[in-house]
Write a protein that holds these residues in place. Structure first.
Motif, PDB file in Angstrom:
ATOM      1  N   THR A  28     187.383  20.178  80.350  1.00  0.00           N
ATOM      2  CA  THR A  28     187.701  18.780  80.074  1.00  0.00           C
ATOM      3  C   THR A  28     186.448  17.943  79.812  1.00  0.00           C
ATOM      4  OG1 THR A  28     187.699  18.306  82.441  1.00  0.00           O
ATOM      5  CG2 THR A  28     189.812  18.891  81.433  1.00  0.00           C
ATOM      6  N   ASN A  29     185.276  18.583  79.823  1.00  0.00           N
ATOM      7  CA  ASN A  29     184.061  17.856  79.487  1.00  0.00           C
ATOM      8  C   ASN A  29     183.102  18.814  78.783  1.00  0.00           C
ATOM      9  OD1 ASN A  29     182.276  19.252  81.481  1.00  0.00           O
ATOM     10  ND2 ASN A  29     183.666  18.267  82.932  1.00  0.00           N
ATOM     11  N   ASP A  30     181.936  18.336  78.401  1.00  0.00           N
ATOM     12  CA  ASP A  30     180.968  19.160  77.675  1.00  0.00           C
ATOM     13  C   ASP A  30     179.831  19.662  78.558  1.00  0.00           C
ATOM     14  OD1 ASP A  30     181.207  17.266  74.580  1.00  0.00           O
ATOM     15  OD2 ASP A  30     182.326  19.007  75.303  1.00  0.00           O
ATOM     16  N   TYR A  31     179.944  19.524  79.882  1.00  0.00           N
ATOM     17  CA  TYR A  31     178.869  19.955  80.776  1.00  0.00           C
ATOM     18  C   TYR A  31     178.982  21.431  81.139  1.00  0.00           C
ATOM     19  CZ  TYR A  31     178.178  14.958  81.461  1.00  0.00           C
ATOM     20  OH  TYR A  31     177.954  13.623  81.271  1.00  0.00           O
ATOM     21  N   TYR A  32     179.419  22.230  80.188  1.00  0.00           N
ATOM     22  CA  TYR A  32     179.602  23.621  80.544  1.00  0.00           C
ATOM     23  C   TYR A  32     178.774  24.541  79.660  1.00  0.00           C
ATOM     24  CZ  TYR A  32     182.993  24.106  76.687  1.00  0.00           C
ATOM     25  OH  TYR A  32     183.599  24.133  75.460  1.00  0.00           O
ATOM     26  N   ALA A  33     178.667  25.740  80.104  1.00  0.00           N
ATOM     27  CA  ALA A  33     177.953  26.772  79.361  1.00  0.00           C
ATOM     28  C   ALA A  33     178.790  28.041  79.363  1.00  0.00           C
ATOM     29  CB  ALA A  33     176.591  27.042  79.981  1.00  0.00           C
ATOM     30  N   ILE A  34     178.555  28.839  78.345  1.00  0.00           N
ATOM     31  CA  ILE A  34     179.170  30.165  78.250  1.00  0.00           C
ATOM     32  C   ILE A  34     178.047  31.185  78.352  1.00  0.00           C
ATOM     33  CG2 ILE A  34     180.552  31.735  76.882  1.00  0.00           C
ATOM     34  CD1 ILE A  34     182.074  29.279  77.804  1.00  0.00           C
ATOM     35  N   GLY A  35     178.197  32.098  79.262  1.00  0.00           N
ATOM     36  CA  GLY A  35     177.174  33.112  79.456  1.00  0.00           C
ATOM     37  C   GLY A  35     177.714  34.520  79.282  1.00  0.00           C
ATOM     38  N   TRP A  36     176.797  35.407  78.942  1.00  0.00           N
ATOM     39  CA  TRP A  36     177.118  36.840  78.867  1.00  0.00           C
ATOM     40  C   TRP A  36     176.324  37.571  79.934  1.00  0.00           C
ATOM     41  CZ3 TRP A  36     180.952  38.969  76.155  1.00  0.00           C
ATOM     42  CH2 TRP A  36     181.488  38.264  75.074  1.00  0.00           C
ATOM     43  N   PHE A  37     177.018  38.399  80.679  1.00  0.00           N
ATOM     44  CA  PHE A  37     176.408  39.210  81.718  1.00  0.00           C
ATOM     45  C   PHE A  37     176.786  40.662  81.480  1.00  0.00           C
ATOM     46  CE2 PHE A  37     174.956  35.865  84.596  1.00  0.00           C
ATOM     47  CZ  PHE A  37     175.628  34.781  84.076  1.00  0.00           C
ATOM     48  N   ARG A  38     176.054  41.554  82.098  1.00  0.00           N
ATOM     49  CA  ARG A  38     176.415  42.963  81.976  1.00  0.00           C
ATOM     50  C   ARG A  38     176.109  43.687  83.274  1.00  0.00           C
ATOM     51  NH1 ARG A  38     171.771  44.988  77.622  1.00  0.00           N
ATOM     52  NH2 ARG A  38     169.980  44.883  79.058  1.00  0.00           N
ATOM     53  N   ARG A  39     176.881  44.735  83.496  1.00  0.00           N
ATOM     54  CA  ARG A  39     176.648  45.576  84.658  1.00  0.00           C
ATOM     55  C   ARG A  39     176.615  47.022  84.181  1.00  0.00           C
ATOM     56  NH1 ARG A  39     177.584  44.722  90.077  1.00  0.00           N
ATOM     57  NH2 ARG A  39     179.033  43.000  89.692  1.00  0.00           N
ATOM     58  N   ALA A  40     175.457  47.631  84.310  1.00  0.00           N
ATOM     59  CA  ALA A  40     175.305  49.038  83.956  1.00  0.00           C
ATOM     60  C   ALA A  40     175.612  49.893  85.177  1.00  0.00           C
ATOM     61  CB  ALA A  40     173.878  49.292  83.478  1.00  0.00           C
ATOM     62  N   PRO A  41     175.987  51.141  84.977  1.00  0.00           N
ATOM     63  CA  PRO A  41     176.296  52.027  86.110  1.00  0.00           C
ATOM     64  C   PRO A  41     175.139  52.091  87.101  1.00  0.00           C
ATOM     65  CG  PRO A  41     176.963  53.043  84.057  1.00  0.00           C
ATOM     66  CD  PRO A  41     176.198  51.814  83.681  1.00  0.00           C
ATOM     67  N   GLY A  42     175.445  51.839  88.361  1.00  0.00           N
ATOM     68  CA  GLY A  42     174.437  51.926  89.401  1.00  0.00           C
ATOM     69  C   GLY A  42     173.485  50.760  89.479  1.00  0.00           C
ATOM     70  N   LYS A  43     173.717  49.714  88.688  1.00  0.00           N
ATOM     71  CA  LYS A  43     172.817  48.562  88.677  1.00  0.00           C
ATOM     72  C   LYS A  43     173.573  47.283  89.018  1.00  0.00           C
ATOM     73  CE  LYS A  43     169.468  50.420  85.379  1.00  0.00           C
ATOM     74  NZ  LYS A  43     168.698  50.148  84.130  1.00  0.00           N
ATOM     75  N   GLU A  44     172.834  46.270  89.377  1.00  0.00           N
ATOM     76  CA  GLU A  44     173.437  44.975  89.640  1.00  0.00           C
ATOM     77  C   GLU A  44     173.745  44.249  88.329  1.00  0.00           C
ATOM     78  OE1 GLU A  44     171.371  44.002  93.969  1.00  0.00           O
ATOM     79  OE2 GLU A  44     171.036  42.680  92.259  1.00  0.00           O
ATOM     80  N   ARG A  45     174.635  43.276  88.441  1.00  0.00           N
ATOM     81  CA  ARG A  45     174.979  42.490  87.269  1.00  0.00           C
ATOM     82  C   ARG A  45     173.752  41.694  86.795  1.00  0.00           C
ATOM     83  NH1 ARG A  45     180.317  39.274  87.993  1.00  0.00           N
ATOM     84  NH2 ARG A  45     179.044  38.046  89.451  1.00  0.00           N
ATOM     85  N   GLU A  46     173.578  41.665  85.497  1.00  0.00           N
ATOM     86  CA  GLU A  46     172.390  41.052  84.883  1.00  0.00           C
ATOM     87  C   GLU A  46     172.795  39.994  83.878  1.00  0.00           C
ATOM     88  OE1 GLU A  46     168.779  42.551  81.870  1.00  0.00           O
ATOM     89  OE2 GLU A  46     170.581  43.744  82.163  1.00  0.00           O
ATOM     90  N   GLY A  47     172.135  38.853  83.921  1.00  0.00           N
ATOM     91  CA  GLY A  47     172.371  37.825  82.926  1.00  0.00           C
ATOM     92  C   GLY A  47     171.720  38.207  81.614  1.00  0.00           C
ATOM     93  N   VAL A  48     172.446  38.128  80.512  1.00  0.00           N
ATOM     94  CA  VAL A  48     171.956  38.554  79.201  1.00  0.00           C
ATOM     95  C   VAL A  48     171.607  37.352  78.330  1.00  0.00           C
ATOM     96  CG1 VAL A  48     172.577  39.742  77.077  1.00  0.00           C
ATOM     97  CG2 VAL A  48     173.257  40.693  79.293  1.00  0.00           C
ATOM     98  N   SER A  49     172.545  36.412  78.243  1.00  0.00           N
ATOM     99  CA  SER A  49     172.338  35.263  77.370  1.00  0.00           C
ATOM    100  C   SER A  49     173.338  34.181  77.730  1.00  0.00           C
ATOM    101  CB  SER A  49     172.529  35.678  75.902  1.00  0.00           C
ATOM    102  OG  SER A  49     172.336  34.582  75.037  1.00  0.00           O
ATOM    103  N   CYS A  50     173.016  32.949  77.354  1.00  0.00           N
ATOM    104  CA  CYS A  50     173.991  31.880  77.533  1.00  0.00           C
ATOM    105  C   CYS A  50     173.723  30.764  76.539  1.00  0.00           C
ATOM    106  CB  CYS A  50     174.006  31.334  78.953  1.00  0.00           C
ATOM    107  SG  CYS A  50     172.669  30.191  79.333  1.00  0.00           S
TER     108      CYS A  50
END
Length: 128
Positions: A28-50
């Motif tokens: 309902t407002n423009d104060y948001y972001a869209i991000g891409w994350f990834r989780r590889a086998p055996g690794k923690e989730r990682e931020g890729v881009s936003c």
């Protein structure tokens, strides 16, 4: 109700390209972001881009900078992640996420703490 739905994963050979899509709706407002994350086998989730919707800023992790490009189609309300020169180490489940915050500078950190809405994930496999 905010909804986030990603698509576009698959199997690609090293050096190939894929484009992921994220359809986000309900803000309902423009104060948001869209991000891409990834989780590889055996690794923690990682931020890729936003991408920050309020000021158009885009951010990339060092591991994908120069190879991945994030963009937004304002008419469709869809965010794309164009992935080029893919490497086997890019293999992961990729998640699209959305969050809202009045301070747009926080998105640069690419940490998942600011994101409240997550898609179901799409598998990207880079293999010959």
């Amino acid at each position: 109700q905010v909804q986030v739905v990603e698509s576009g994963g698959g199997l690609v050979q090293p050096g190939g390209s894929l484009r992921l899509s994220c359809a986000a709706s309900g803000f309902t407002n423009d104060y948001y972001a869209i991000g891409w994350f990834r989780r590889a086998p055996g690794k923690e989730r990682e931020g890729v881009s936003c991408i920050s919707v309020s000021d158009g800023s885009v951010y990339y992790s060092d591991s994908v900078k120069g190879r991945f490009t994030i963009s937004r189609d304002n008419v469709k309300g869809t965010v794309y992640l164009q992935m080029n020169s893919l490497k086997p180490e890019d293999t992961a489940i990729y998640y699209c996420a959305a969050g809202a915050h009045p301070d747009a500078t926080i998105w640069e950190s690419l940490t998942d703490r600011w994101y409240d809405y997550w898609g179901q994930g799409t598998q990207v496999t880079v293999s010959s």
